[in-house]
Design a protein around this motif. Structure first.
Motif, PDB file in Angstrom:
ATOM      1  N   THR A   1      -8.353  10.063  -4.744  1.00  0.00           N
ATOM      2  CA  THR A   1      -7.837  10.206  -3.378  1.00  0.00           C
ATOM      3  C   THR A   1      -6.470  10.888  -3.355  1.00  0.00           C
ATOM      4  O   THR A   1      -5.798  10.903  -2.329  1.00  0.00           O
ATOM      5  CB  THR A   1      -7.726   8.834  -2.696  1.00  0.00           C
ATOM      6  OG1 THR A   1      -6.908   7.967  -3.493  1.00  0.00           O
ATOM      7  CG2 THR A   1      -9.103   8.203  -2.519  1.00  0.00           C
ATOM      8  N   LYS A   2      -6.047  11.428  -4.535  1.00  0.00           N
ATOM      9  CA  LYS A   2      -4.782  12.161  -4.683  1.00  0.00           C
ATOM     10  C   LYS A   2      -3.551  11.260  -4.612  1.00  0.00           C
ATOM     11  O   LYS A   2      -2.445  11.724  -4.349  1.00  0.00           O
ATOM     12  CB  LYS A   2      -4.659  13.290  -3.633  1.00  0.00           C
ATOM     13  CG  LYS A   2      -5.840  14.242  -3.575  1.00  0.00           C
ATOM     14  CD  LYS A   2      -6.063  14.928  -4.918  1.00  0.00           C
ATOM     15  CE  LYS A   2      -7.223  15.907  -4.847  1.00  0.00           C
ATOM     16  NZ  LYS A   2      -7.510  16.525  -6.178  1.00  0.00           N
ATOM     17  N   TRP A   3      -3.743   9.971  -4.852  1.00  0.00           N
ATOM     18  CA  TRP A   3      -2.590   9.079  -4.923  1.00  0.00           C
ATOM     19  C   TRP A   3      -1.919   9.235  -6.292  1.00  0.00           C
ATOM     20  O   TRP A   3      -2.586   9.245  -7.321  1.00  0.00           O
ATOM     21  CB  TRP A   3      -3.013   7.624  -4.763  1.00  0.00           C
ATOM     22  CG  TRP A   3      -3.557   7.275  -3.417  1.00  0.00           C
ATOM     23  CD1 TRP A   3      -3.621   8.066  -2.317  1.00  0.00           C
ATOM     24  CD2 TRP A   3      -4.133   6.019  -3.045  1.00  0.00           C
ATOM     25  NE1 TRP A   3      -4.193   7.392  -1.270  1.00  0.00           N
ATOM     26  CE2 TRP A   3      -4.517   6.129  -1.679  1.00  0.00           C
ATOM     27  CE3 TRP A   3      -4.360   4.821  -3.715  1.00  0.00           C
ATOM     28  CZ2 TRP A   3      -5.119   5.081  -0.997  1.00  0.00           C
ATOM     29  CZ3 TRP A   3      -4.950   3.769  -3.034  1.00  0.00           C
ATOM     30  CH2 TRP A   3      -5.323   3.902  -1.683  1.00  0.00           C
ATOM     31  N   GLN A   4      -0.603   9.318  -6.286  1.00  0.00           N
ATOM     32  CA  GLN A   4       0.156   9.339  -7.524  1.00  0.00           C
ATOM     33  C   GLN A   4       0.427   7.900  -7.974  1.00  0.00           C
ATOM     34  O   GLN A   4       1.077   7.143  -7.260  1.00  0.00           O
ATOM     35  CB  GLN A   4       1.488  10.068  -7.350  1.00  0.00           C
ATOM     36  CG  GLN A   4       1.367  11.564  -7.127  1.00  0.00           C
ATOM     37  CD  GLN A   4       2.727  12.231  -7.182  1.00  0.00           C
ATOM     38  OE1 GLN A   4       3.394  12.273  -8.219  1.00  0.00           O
ATOM     39  NE2 GLN A   4       3.164  12.747  -6.042  1.00  0.00           N
ATOM     40  N   ILE A   5      -0.083   7.536  -9.131  1.00  0.00           N
ATOM     41  CA  ILE A   5       0.116   6.207  -9.684  1.00  0.00           C
ATOM     42  C   ILE A   5       1.044   6.328 -10.891  1.00  0.00           C
ATOM     43  O   ILE A   5       0.852   7.207 -11.745  1.00  0.00           O
ATOM     44  CB  ILE A   5      -1.218   5.562 -10.123  1.00  0.00           C
ATOM     45  CG1 ILE A   5      -2.229   5.595  -8.966  1.00  0.00           C
ATOM     46  CG2 ILE A   5      -0.991   4.146 -10.623  1.00  0.00           C
ATOM     47  CD1 ILE A   5      -1.829   4.785  -7.757  1.00  0.00           C
ATOM     48  N   LYS A   6       2.053   5.445 -10.962  1.00  0.00           N
ATOM     49  CA  LYS A   6       3.016   5.490 -12.051  1.00  0.00           C
ATOM     50  C   LYS A   6       3.268   4.079 -12.581  1.00  0.00           C
ATOM     51  O   LYS A   6       3.122   3.093 -11.860  1.00  0.00           O
ATOM     52  CB  LYS A   6       4.344   6.095 -11.582  1.00  0.00           C
ATOM     53  CG  LYS A   6       4.237   7.518 -11.050  1.00  0.00           C
ATOM     54  CD  LYS A   6       5.592   8.039 -10.608  1.00  0.00           C
ATOM     55  CE  LYS A   6       5.490   9.432 -10.002  1.00  0.00           C
ATOM     56  NZ  LYS A   6       5.047  10.440 -10.980  1.00  0.00           N
ATOM     57  N   THR A   7       3.647   4.005 -13.834  1.00  0.00           N
ATOM     58  CA  THR A   7       4.052   2.720 -14.391  1.00  0.00           C
ATOM     59  C   THR A   7       5.448   2.370 -13.884  1.00  0.00           C
ATOM     60  O   THR A   7       6.208   3.246 -13.429  1.00  0.00           O
ATOM     61  CB  THR A   7       4.077   2.764 -15.920  1.00  0.00           C
ATOM     62  OG1 THR A   7       5.122   3.659 -16.347  1.00  0.00           O
ATOM     63  CG2 THR A   7       2.741   3.228 -16.478  1.00  0.00           C
ATOM     64  N   LEU A   8       5.797   1.099 -13.983  1.00  0.00           N
ATOM     65  CA  LEU A   8       7.144   0.693 -13.577  1.00  0.00           C
ATOM     66  C   LEU A   8       8.197   1.384 -14.431  1.00  0.00           C
ATOM     67  O   LEU A   8       9.242   1.812 -13.922  1.00  0.00           O
ATOM     68  CB  LEU A   8       7.282  -0.827 -13.698  1.00  0.00           C
ATOM     69  CG  LEU A   8       8.638  -1.412 -13.280  1.00  0.00           C
ATOM     70  CD1 LEU A   8       8.948  -1.113 -11.819  1.00  0.00           C
ATOM     71  CD2 LEU A   8       8.680  -2.915 -13.548  1.00  0.00           C
ATOM     72  N   HIS A   9       7.920   1.531 -15.718  1.00  0.00           N
ATOM     73  CA  HIS A   9       8.871   2.217 -16.595  1.00  0.00           C
ATOM     74  C   HIS A   9       9.088   3.657 -16.146  1.00  0.00           C
ATOM     75  O   HIS A   9      10.239   4.137 -16.090  1.00  0.00           O
ATOM     76  CB  HIS A   9       8.366   2.193 -18.043  1.00  0.00           C
ATOM     77  CG  HIS A   9       9.268   2.913 -18.996  1.00  0.00           C
ATOM     78  ND1 HIS A   9      10.405   2.347 -19.534  1.00  0.00           N
ATOM     79  CD2 HIS A   9       9.200   4.175 -19.505  1.00  0.00           C
ATOM     80  CE1 HIS A   9      11.006   3.213 -20.328  1.00  0.00           C
ATOM     81  NE2 HIS A   9      10.290   4.323 -20.329  1.00  0.00           N
ATOM     82  N   SER A  10       8.004   4.361 -15.827  1.00  0.00           N
ATOM     83  CA  SER A  10       8.121   5.762 -15.391  1.00  0.00           C
ATOM     84  C   SER A  10       8.914   5.872 -14.086  1.00  0.00           C
ATOM     85  O   SER A  10       9.725   6.786 -13.911  1.00  0.00           O
ATOM     86  CB  SER A  10       6.738   6.375 -15.210  1.00  0.00           C
ATOM     87  OG  SER A  10       6.070   6.478 -16.442  1.00  0.00           O
ATOM     88  N   ILE A  11       8.677   4.940 -13.168  1.00  0.00           N
ATOM     89  CA  ILE A  11       9.385   4.962 -11.889  1.00  0.00           C
ATOM     90  C   ILE A  11      10.872   4.706 -12.103  1.00  0.00           C
ATOM     91  O   ILE A  11      11.734   5.412 -11.540  1.00  0.00           O
ATOM     92  CB  ILE A  11       8.777   3.928 -10.921  1.00  0.00           C
ATOM     93  CG1 ILE A  11       7.387   4.392 -10.477  1.00  0.00           C
ATOM     94  CG2 ILE A  11       9.684   3.718  -9.698  1.00  0.00           C
ATOM     95  CD1 ILE A  11       6.625   3.364  -9.664  1.00  0.00           C
ATOM     96  N   ARG A  12      11.192   3.713 -12.903  1.00  0.00           N
ATOM     97  CA  ARG A  12      12.606   3.413 -13.160  1.00  0.00           C
ATOM     98  C   ARG A  12      13.294   4.596 -13.840  1.00  0.00           C
ATOM     99  O   ARG A  12      14.446   4.919 -13.528  1.00  0.00           O
ATOM    100  CB  ARG A  12      12.729   2.149 -14.012  1.00  0.00           C
ATOM    101  CG  ARG A  12      12.226   0.893 -13.311  1.00  0.00           C
ATOM    102  CD  ARG A  12      12.446  -0.354 -14.142  1.00  0.00           C
ATOM    103  NE  ARG A  12      13.864  -0.673 -14.242  1.00  0.00           N
ATOM    104  CZ  ARG A  12      14.344  -1.757 -14.828  1.00  0.00           C
ATOM    105  NH1 ARG A  12      13.505  -2.620 -15.394  1.00  0.00           N
ATOM    106  NH2 ARG A  12      15.635  -1.979 -14.878  1.00  0.00           N
ATOM    107  N   LYS A  13      12.593   5.248 -14.749  1.00  0.00           N
ATOM    108  CA  LYS A  13      13.166   6.414 -15.427  1.00  0.00           C
ATOM    109  C   LYS A  13      13.387   7.556 -14.446  1.00  0.00           C
ATOM    110  O   LYS A  13      14.449   8.204 -14.439  1.00  0.00           O
ATOM    111  CB  LYS A  13      12.247   6.856 -16.565  1.00  0.00           C
ATOM    112  CG  LYS A  13      12.794   8.031 -17.372  1.00  0.00           C
ATOM    113  CD  LYS A  13      11.868   8.372 -18.525  1.00  0.00           C
ATOM    114  CE  LYS A  13      12.440   9.530 -19.350  1.00  0.00           C
ATOM    115  NZ  LYS A  13      11.542   9.860 -20.512  1.00  0.00           N
TER     116      LYS A  13
END
Length: 238
Positions: A118-130
């Motif tokens: 559905t074109k949602w961008q999913i990221k890990t918490l580590h990736s988001i914090r970085k």
């Protein structure tokens, strides 16, 4: 408090639901000053305001799962003066600053970085914090309402030590839920996640039940009603 993984592998779905119910409803630590932030209905969360857990500026809050309802996030700002970072890929809203203390990003939380069908961008918490430059910034509150994907996300957070500097977690748990952004996680793999949180130092201080999910453990044998959808709030004990 929870059986071994091998023992749970032999249990029926009804037995696992009963085990989940008994675990989720036992408070593990006392918080004397519990504050409800946001709606009394869906979207609000219980936060511990005892010392040393009470957020103080410049505090940081991550809020996953908005559903176009920013009441919790606004309440955090009004109560504690924190900076709140909100995330939800499902509400057709572009990343933007909402107010002086609230930022929104159209990302979802998951066990890996990927893009859904559905074109949602999913990221890990580590990736988001970085990406946000927050690897060295402690997070006072981590709020999750991500429709079952908490079971996929939390093990990755623990494995990467992304929860080491988080003070509180407020989340909705969806037992047996398939998850929206990731693969299904069966009950016998969901319960060990609760054990991992306990082993990481997090203790349940408040829980609530969503009666929409009420069901009987076993219609023929046990008439006891339980809920498969619950709110829990945890603090990391010092």
């Amino acid at each position: 408090m929870l059986p071994s993984d091998d023992e749970m592998a032999k249990m029926s779905d009804n037995s696992l639901l009963g085990l989940y119910w008994n675990y989720i409803n036992r408070l593990q630590v006392l918080c004397k000053n519990v504050i409800r932030l946001g709606s009394l209905w869906d979207g609000g969360k219980e936060i511990c305001a005892d010392e040393p857990y009470r957020p103080r500026p410049p505090c940081t809050v991550y809020s996953f799962g908005i559903g176009n309802n920013f009441e919790f996030d606004e309440a955090v700002v009004n109560e504690f003066g924190c900076n709140v970072y909100c995330f939800d890929p499902s509400i057709n809203k572009t990343s933007q600053q909402i107010s002086d203390h609230i930022w929104f990003y159209d990302w979802g939380l998951g066990s890996k970085d990927w893009v859904t069908s559905t074109k949602w961008q999913i990221k890990t918490l580590h990736s988001i914090r970085k990406k946000l430059g927050h690897l060295d910034k402690p997070i006072d509150i981590l709020k999750m309402d991500i429709e079952g994907d908490e079971w996929n996300s939390i093990p990755q957070m623990i494995a990467t030590r992304s929860l080491d500097d988080i003070q509180q977690i407020a989340m909705e748990t969806h037992f047996y839920a398939p998850g929206i952004g990731s693969e299904n996680v069966p009950g016998r793999r969901q319960l060990p996640v609760l054990r991992e949180l306990y082993d990481a130092g997090f203790r349940i201080f408040m829980r609530d039940r969503n009666l929409v999910s009420a069901r009987r453990i076993d219609e023929k044998v046990n008439k006891k009603y339980v809920t498969a959808l619950n709110e829990i709030s945890l603090i990391k004990v010092h």
